[in-house]
Design a protein around this motif. Structure first.
Motif, PDB file in Angstrom:
ATOM      1  N   CYS A 176       0.853  -1.186   0.000  1.00  0.00           N
ATOM      2  CA  CYS A 176       0.000   0.000   0.000  1.00  0.00           C
ATOM      3  C   CYS A 176       0.887   1.234   0.000  1.00  0.00           C
ATOM      4  O   CYS A 176       2.116   1.115   0.094  1.00  0.00           O
ATOM      5  N   ARG A 213      -4.544  -6.118   2.211  1.00  0.00           N
ATOM      6  CA  ARG A 213      -4.119  -5.408   3.414  1.00  0.00           C
ATOM      7  C   ARG A 213      -3.849  -6.439   4.497  1.00  0.00           C
ATOM      8  O   ARG A 213      -4.777  -7.056   5.010  1.00  0.00           O
ATOM      9  N   ASP A 237      -2.844   3.420  -8.077  1.00  0.00           N
ATOM     10  CA  ASP A 237      -1.859   2.772  -7.205  1.00  0.00           C
ATOM     11  C   ASP A 237      -0.446   3.185  -7.590  1.00  0.00           C
ATOM     12  O   ASP A 237       0.396   3.458  -6.721  1.00  0.00           O
TER      13      ASP A 237
END
Length: 257
Positions: A176, A213, A237
């Motif tokens: 992330c 995640r 992203d």
């Protein structure tokens, strides 16, 4: 099964896990790869899921999942991992000393580097076994106890390895804008120790990983110089990583696609 029925079944699969490969869906739905890809295109266009390299993922990148065993994870996104490993290998020069961490994409990199005059430090038992029987490179193996599920050697005294590397090639369960995430506590600890022994961190992560995640942030984004991924990564992203100061390299699978 109708097209609507197949799409409903695919969404049902994504309710249980964050990613489904084309290969898995062909077996599940008993249709051709071309039919599966058309279904994935329509789900993507309808905004019901996100098409990524080799399959389809949940929207929003909010999925949380347990780490898969090495053997099971090795069967996912095979072409993307091979392309990423080739890009990573091109960054290594003969004579380099590098750390190659555990995980299936790093294993593919290790296979390529094992044929060259380099020195590899690793905590990965699958990679160490391969190098020990078929490699020509120099290898430094982490000491400690073998933990078979993640396939790593771990020193319970939490000592950083007695090895300094120009680069650490690191896999990821999830990725992330904050950095690399992992669920397995031993991988979290070994990663943090390896970070103490390297100048540069290069993350090898296929685009599925942006949909995952995991529990723990194990390598902060400010420690990452480069992410090597595949063409399935979304524009958002990619932009988020670049805004964080990370170089994003897209591995082109070419004939493997």
């Amino acid at each position: 099964m109708t097209e609507q029925g197949r799409r409903k079944r695919i969404l049902g699969v994504l309710a249980d896990r964050p990613f489904a490969s084309v290969r898995d869906l062909v077996a599940l739905l008993d249709v051709s790869p071309a039919t599966v890809r058309r279904d994935l295109d329509k789900l993507h266009e309808a905004g019901e899921a996100r098409k990524v390299f080799g399959g389809i993922a949940l929207l929003g990148g909010a999925a949380r999942t347990h780490a898969l065993p090495f053997g099971e994870n090795s069967d996912l996104a095979v072409d993307a991992k091979a392309a990423i490993a080739e890009c990573a290998a091109a960054l290594v020069q003969d004579g380099d000393m590098v750390i190659v961490a555990s995980g299936s994409t790093c294993y593919q990199l290790g296979v390529l580097l094992s044929r060259r005059p380099v020195t590899i430090h690793t905590n990965s038992m699958p990679l160490a076994a391969m190098i020990g029987t078929a490699g020509v490179c120099q290898m430094v193996l982490s000491g400690g106890t073998l933990h078979r599920e993640p396939g790593i050697l771990y020193d319970h005294e939490d000592r950083a390895p007695d090895f300094n590397a120009s680069r650490l090639f690191l896999g990821a369960q999830g990725l992330c804008p904050d950095g690399v995430m992992e669920s397995h506590p031993l991988i979290v600890r070994t990663t943090r120790m390896m970070l103490e022994r390297t100048d540069e961190v290069i993350v090898l992560a296929d685009s599925r990983k942006l949909a995952i995640r995991a529990r723990h942030l194990t390598c902060p984004v400010e420690r990452i110089s480069t992410v090597i991924t595949d063409e399935g990564i979304s524009t958002d992203d990619s932009a988020a990583l670049r805004e964080a100061g990370v170089r994003v390299v897209i591995a082109q699978a070419g004939a493997r696609a």
